[in-house]
Design a protein around this motif. Structure first.
Motif, PDB file in Angstrom:
ATOM      1  N   SER A 176      52.045  67.348 131.938  1.00 21.75           N
ATOM      2  CA  SER A 176      53.281  66.742 131.438  1.00 21.75           C
ATOM      3  C   SER A 176      54.208  66.368 132.586  1.00 21.75           C
ATOM      4  CB  SER A 176      54.011  67.699 130.486  1.00 21.75           C
ATOM      5  OG  SER A 176      53.288  67.870 129.295  1.00 21.75           O
ATOM      6  N   TRP A 177      55.067  65.342 132.349  1.00 28.51           N
ATOM      7  CA  TRP A 177      56.066  64.888 133.313  1.00 28.51           C
ATOM      8  C   TRP A 177      57.403  64.769 132.576  1.00 28.51           C
ATOM      9  CZ3 TRP A 177      51.139  63.320 132.956  1.00 28.51           C
ATOM     10  CH2 TRP A 177      50.342  63.287 134.122  1.00 28.51           C
ATOM     11  N   ASN A 178      58.435  65.396 133.125  1.00 30.91           N
ATOM     12  CA  ASN A 178      59.777  65.303 132.562  1.00 30.91           C
ATOM     13  C   ASN A 178      60.540  64.176 133.248  1.00 30.91           C
ATOM     14  OD1 ASN A 178      59.390  67.511 130.845  1.00 30.91           O
ATOM     15  ND2 ASN A 178      60.102  68.978 132.397  1.00 30.91           N
ATOM     16  N   THR A 179      61.051  63.235 132.462  1.00 29.80           N
ATOM     17  CA  THR A 179      61.842  62.133 133.023  1.00 29.80           C
ATOM     18  C   THR A 179      63.326  62.394 132.768  1.00 29.80           C
ATOM     19  OG1 THR A 179      62.025  60.688 131.087  1.00 29.80           O
ATOM     20  CG2 THR A 179      59.934  60.647 132.306  1.00 29.80           C
ATOM     21  N   GLY A 180      64.158  61.564 133.328  1.00 33.19           N
ATOM     22  CA  GLY A 180      65.593  61.690 133.115  1.00 33.19           C
ATOM     23  C   GLY A 180      66.148  60.644 132.179  1.00 33.19           C
ATOM     24  N   TYR A 181      65.275  59.946 131.439  1.00 35.24           N
ATOM     25  CA  TYR A 181      65.766  58.874 130.567  1.00 35.24           C
ATOM     26  C   TYR A 181      65.918  59.410 129.139  1.00 35.24           C
ATOM     27  CZ  TYR A 181      66.584  54.079 129.054  1.00 35.24           C
ATOM     28  OH  TYR A 181      67.172  52.921 128.569  1.00 35.24           O
ATOM     29  N   PRO A 182      67.111  59.280 128.535  1.00 34.45           N
ATOM     30  CA  PRO A 182      67.342  59.810 127.179  1.00 34.45           C
ATOM     31  C   PRO A 182      66.470  59.100 126.145  1.00 34.45           C
ATOM     32  CG  PRO A 182      69.420  59.332 128.287  1.00 34.45           C
ATOM     33  CD  PRO A 182      68.332  58.717 129.116  1.00 34.45           C
TER      34      PRO A 182
ATOM     35  N   CYS B 148      48.465  51.706 132.933  1.00 35.20           N
ATOM     36  CA  CYS B 148      47.925  52.281 134.169  1.00 35.20           C
ATOM     37  C   CYS B 148      48.681  53.529 134.616  1.00 35.20           C
ATOM     38  CB  CYS B 148      47.929  51.243 135.284  1.00 35.20           C
ATOM     39  SG  CYS B 148      46.968  49.776 134.912  1.00 35.20           S
ATOM     40  N   GLY B 149      49.022  54.390 133.662  1.00 35.65           N
ATOM     41  CA  GLY B 149      49.679  55.646 134.008  1.00 35.65           C
ATOM     42  C   GLY B 149      51.162  55.534 134.270  1.00 35.65           C
ATOM     43  N   THR B 150      51.742  54.356 134.054  1.00 31.74           N
ATOM     44  CA  THR B 150      53.183  54.172 134.225  1.00 31.74           C
ATOM     45  C   THR B 150      53.811  53.886 132.864  1.00 31.74           C
ATOM     46  OG1 THR B 150      52.990  53.333 136.482  1.00 31.74           O
ATOM     47  CG2 THR B 150      54.990  52.766 135.273  1.00 31.74           C
ATOM     48  N   LEU B 151      54.872  54.622 132.562  1.00 28.87           N
ATOM     49  CA  LEU B 151      55.595  54.424 131.311  1.00 28.87           C
ATOM     50  C   LEU B 151      56.678  53.374 131.519  1.00 28.87           C
ATOM     51  CD1 LEU B 151      56.081  55.433 128.343  1.00 28.87           C
ATOM     52  CD2 LEU B 151      57.898  56.882 129.317  1.00 28.87           C
TER      53      LEU B 151
ATOM     54  N   LYS C 215      51.609  58.771 138.551  1.00 36.05           N
ATOM     55  CA  LYS C 215      50.831  58.928 139.778  1.00 36.05           C
ATOM     56  C   LYS C 215      51.687  59.456 140.919  1.00 36.05           C
ATOM     57  CE  LYS C 215      47.763  56.399 142.928  1.00 36.05           C
ATOM     58  NZ  LYS C 215      47.139  55.100 143.244  1.00 36.05           N
ATOM     59  N   THR C 216      52.912  58.968 140.993  1.00 34.67           N
ATOM     60  CA  THR C 216      53.811  59.360 142.087  1.00 34.67           C
ATOM     61  C   THR C 216      54.956  60.245 141.614  1.00 34.67           C
ATOM     62  OG1 THR C 216      55.166  57.377 141.799  1.00 34.67           O
ATOM     63  CG2 THR C 216      53.286  57.231 143.314  1.00 34.67           C
ATOM     64  N   SER C 217      55.070  60.433 140.291  1.00 35.04           N
ATOM     65  CA  SER C 217      56.170  61.212 139.697  1.00 35.04           C
ATOM     66  C   SER C 217      57.526  60.659 140.124  1.00 35.04           C
ATOM     67  CB  SER C 217      56.057  62.694 140.074  1.00 35.04           C
ATOM     68  OG  SER C 217      54.861  63.226 139.554  1.00 35.04           O
TER      69      SER C 217
END
Length: 426
Positions: free
Chosen positions: A332-338, A349-352, A371-373
């Protein structure tokens, strides 16, 4: 002035024919007088101004016929009105004949042209025959198995070349192309990105709640015409519109829960189900348009994904890669976008990629690379033709975005920036 006389001698039979013609035909052509032949030893005189006159007498001692012709005065032959009339009649007749012949000139010219074309066609046919003969000889030189192996080898090389196309970065969105207008304002439609080229089945799920009927079509054409091939009655109602078909199975969020269901179309049953830990549901963290869109399931070139929000991440978007068989979260990856500020999102390709709205003026505003977080803010506009988007998913096979736009099923084309890998790349 004395009259000119001309005496002609000839064989009797020949002289008779000449006498007959001159006494009958010539005067009538000239139109000067009626022929009057005298009997032997008698002469009939006529004024020389009236025209031609033939005098005939008996045979001479040698058996020859003596014929005497009196011609009119020379100036009358060429200048009088009757001579001019004769000349005019002859000229008129000649002109009429010429007028009849004139239309034949273009016909003759066309004939010459057609004959030239026919000659050219014959030459081309001879050339084509020679080419065909050469092709037949060349094809005959190869064995069918050899040709088949060459085709297989070419296909392998093309696949190897395609593998060198790494996942690309989204640069542009164009369209949309409206495929069909049907259903309510909210819904989902999709194809399987892992299906073979011959398998173009379409699945259609109308509304975002209180429904569990999935309609299947064998092709886009059947979908447009409404020719259903099959319907599936799911064991559970779904929530939202963010479902995905992947490798022959439907993945959806079970209504009023954070449970993910895997349903096999071929087997007609549920193969797996699992709770997505801490994920908000039932309009706790939906997209801007609501509609129980808390959990968004999607697929790309890498695999199966879930996009959602949790209290632990302060309602911001969480990206999880799922095992397609067991539905376990692999990473899992936590983003900062609400999550509530996002109109829709999709993976490439692994990018949201996240849009800033579901309404007019929407654009891809934010992206996050697993890929790069890392993330970045973007500005990629697209045309929200029908003003309200309730579903937006990427299909890796078609390299297109499938969208449900206010009761219209549409497709967007995407432009990706690719990097070609070489043999030296590690």
């Amino acid at each position: 002035m004395s009259l000119p006389l001309l005496k002609l001698g000839a064989v009797l039979s020949t002289m008779a024919m000449i006498s007959n013609w001159m006494s009958q035909t010539l005067p009538s052509l000239v139109g000067l007088n009626t022929t009057r032949l005298s009997t032997p030893d008698t002469l009939t005189q006529i004024s020389p101004k009236e025209g031609w006159q033939v005098y005939s007498s008996a045979q001479d001692p040698d058996g020859r016929c003596i014929c005497t012709v009196v011609a009119p005065e020379q100036n009358l032959c060429s200048r009088d009105a009757k001579s001019r009339q004769l000349r005019q009649l002859l000229e008129k007749e000649l002109k009429e004949k010429m007028d009849e012949l004139l239309p034949l000139i273009p016909v003759l010219e066309q004939y010459k042209t057609d004959a030239k074309l026919i000659t050219q066609f014959k030459e081309e046919i001879r050339n084509l025959s020679a080419v065909l003969t050469g092709i037949q000889e060349e094809i005959g030189a190869y064995d069918y198995e050899e040709l088949h192996q060459r085709v297989l080898s070419l296909e392998t090389r093309l696949r190897d070349c395609m593998k060198k196309l790494t996942c690309g970065k989204l640069m542009k969105i164009t369209g949309p192309v409206t495929i069909k207008t049907s259903g309510t304002r909210f819904g989902a439609w999709m194809t399987d990105p892992l299906a073979s080229e011959k398998n173009n089945r379409v699945w259609y799920m109308d509304s975002y709640t209180n429904n569990k009927i999935v309609r299947e079509y064998k092709s886009i054409a059947d979908f447009v015409s409404g020719a259903e091939s099959r319907t599936y009655n799911l064991p559970f109602k779904w929530a939202g519109t963010n479902h995905v078909v992947y490798n022959g199975s439907l993945y959806f969020n079970k209504y009023q829960s954070n449970i993910i269901i895997k349903y096999s179309f071929d087997m007609g049953r549920v193969l797996a189900q699992r709770s997505l830990e801490y994920a908000g549901f039932h309009n706790v963290y939906p997209y801007t348009w609501g509609g129980f869109s808390d959990i968004d399931l999607m697929a790309d070139e890498i695999g199966l994904w879930a996009v959602y929000a949790t209290n632990q991440n302060a309602g911001n978007i969480v990206i999880s890669q799922l095992n397609q068989d067991t539905l376990e979260v692999m990473k899992s990856w936590n983003t900062g976008y609400p999550k509530r500020s996002a109109g829709e999102s999709f993976m490439i390709c692994g990018t949201l990629y996240v849009t800033n709205s579901h309404l007019t003026g929407a654009k891809v505003y934010y992206s996050y690379s697993t890929k790069t977080s890392t993330y970045e803010y973007t500005d990629i506009p697209f045309h929200n033709q029908y003003f309200h988007i309730s579903m937006l998913d990427y299909n890796a096979r078609d390299r297109a975005l499938y969208a449900w736009n206010n009761g219209h099923q549409v497709l967007f084309n995407v432009t990706l920036f690719h990097i070609i890998k070489t043999e030296d790349d590690t």
